[in-house]
Each structure stands twice: as C-alpha cells, then as structure tokens.
Design a protein around this motif. Structure first.
Motif, PDB file in Angstrom:
ATOM      1  N   SER A  80     -62.295  60.304  58.054  1.00  9.17           N
ATOM      2  CA  SER A  80     -61.081  60.935  57.532  1.00  9.17           C
ATOM      3  C   SER A  80     -60.057  59.879  57.112  1.00  9.17           C
ATOM      4  O   SER A  80     -59.427  59.991  56.053  1.00  9.17           O
ATOM      5  CB  SER A  80     -60.484  61.867  58.578  1.00  9.17           C
ATOM      6  OG  SER A  80     -59.271  62.398  58.140  1.00  9.17           O
ATOM      7  N   MET A  81     -59.896  58.853  57.935  1.00 12.30           N
ATOM      8  CA  MET A  81     -58.974  57.762  57.583  1.00 12.30           C
ATOM      9  C   MET A  81     -59.419  57.076  56.301  1.00 12.30           C
ATOM     10  O   MET A  81     -58.596  56.796  55.422  1.00 12.30           O
ATOM     11  CB  MET A  81     -58.902  56.730  58.708  1.00 12.30           C
ATOM     12  CG  MET A  81     -58.023  57.127  59.850  1.00 12.30           C
ATOM     13  SD  MET A  81     -57.923  55.841  61.108  1.00 12.30           S
ATOM     14  CE  MET A  81     -57.271  54.472  60.192  1.00 12.30           C
ATOM     15  N   ALA A  82     -60.705  56.778  56.189  1.00 13.91           N
ATOM     16  CA  ALA A  82     -61.214  56.125  54.986  1.00 13.91           C
ATOM     17  C   ALA A  82     -61.001  57.015  53.766  1.00 13.91           C
ATOM     18  O   ALA A  82     -60.548  56.537  52.721  1.00 13.91           O
ATOM     19  CB  ALA A  82     -62.694  55.789  55.154  1.00 13.91           C
ATOM     20  N   GLY A  83     -61.287  58.280  53.905  1.00 15.33           N
ATOM     21  CA  GLY A  83     -61.129  59.210  52.782  1.00 15.33           C
ATOM     22  C   GLY A  83     -59.694  59.330  52.318  1.00 15.33           C
ATOM     23  O   GLY A  83     -59.411  59.254  51.111  1.00 15.33           O
ATOM     24  N   THR A  84     -58.766  59.506  53.252  1.00 14.99           N
ATOM     25  CA  THR A  84     -57.362  59.642  52.858  1.00 14.99           C
ATOM     26  C   THR A  84     -56.819  58.327  52.304  1.00 14.99           C
ATOM     27  O   THR A  84     -56.047  58.335  51.354  1.00 14.99           O
ATOM     28  CB  THR A  84     -56.482  60.127  54.025  1.00 14.99           C
ATOM     29  OG1 THR A  84     -56.576  59.212  55.115  1.00 14.99           O
ATOM     30  CG2 THR A  84     -56.865  61.521  54.483  1.00 14.99           C
TER      31      THR A  84
END
Length: 108
Positions: A80-84
């Motif tokens: 999720s961190m990488a995606g955002t």
C-alpha cells in the motif's frame, strides 16, 4: 469455527500479542495519510518524501516475504505504501513535465 480462527490469530507468532502485529498496524497511518493527500494539489507534493515512501514500501515488501513468521499484514501495508507513493510521484511528474499550462510571463 469462528472461535478457533480467532484463537489461531491470537496465538499466531505474528499475532496481536507481538510487535510483529502492532508495528505494521500502526504503519497503516502512513498509507492512509498518503491516500488522503490525493486531493492535494500536485505543486505541494514532495519528490524526496514520496520517493522514500515508495522505495521503502518496495524494500520492506520484499523483506516481508522472506522473514519468519510470515506476516501478511506487513506485506499488505508495504504494498500500500509503495502504491500510494508511486501514484503521488506519477501525479507530480505529470504535472511538472507533461502539463499543458503555459508559464506566466513576468512583467519587467
């Protein structure tokens, strides 16, 4: 059946009785805050900040696949961190390099 699944989660090596559960759970705050910034104008997005969020998400996602005990909460929060982070970087890059706005001429 629900009781046995709840008990299995409670007694899991990465369950709520360990730091392996609580650290990634609180780390969700970073992803949620980054997602809340989707409404922020691209001019206010920071390249260094979003690069760190995206790259650390990728690095720790890889790490979470090789550690024991297996921790899917850690994997999901880092994905999720990488995606955002990558989404915010793409917004900033599109604004800075591909926008159709003309520069404002200065009056001299």
């Amino acid at each position: 059946m629900a009781t046995s699944k709840l008990q299995a989660l409670w007694n899991h090596p990465a369950g709520p009785k360990t730091i392996h559960f609580w650290a990634p759970t609180f780390k969700w705050g970073i992803s949620i805050a980054n997602a809340a910034d989707f409404a922020k104008p691209p001019e206010q997005i920071s390249y260094p900040h979003q690069t760190v969020v995206a790259v650390s998400g990728v690095i720790w996602s890889r790490y979470s696949t090789v550690i024991i005990p297996r921790n899917l909460n850690l994997l999901s929060v880092n994905l999720s961190m990488a995606g955002t982070g990558f989404y915010q970087l793409s917004r900033k890059i599109r604004h800075d390099y591909f926008s159709e706005t003309e520069p404002v001429a200065s009056k001299e």
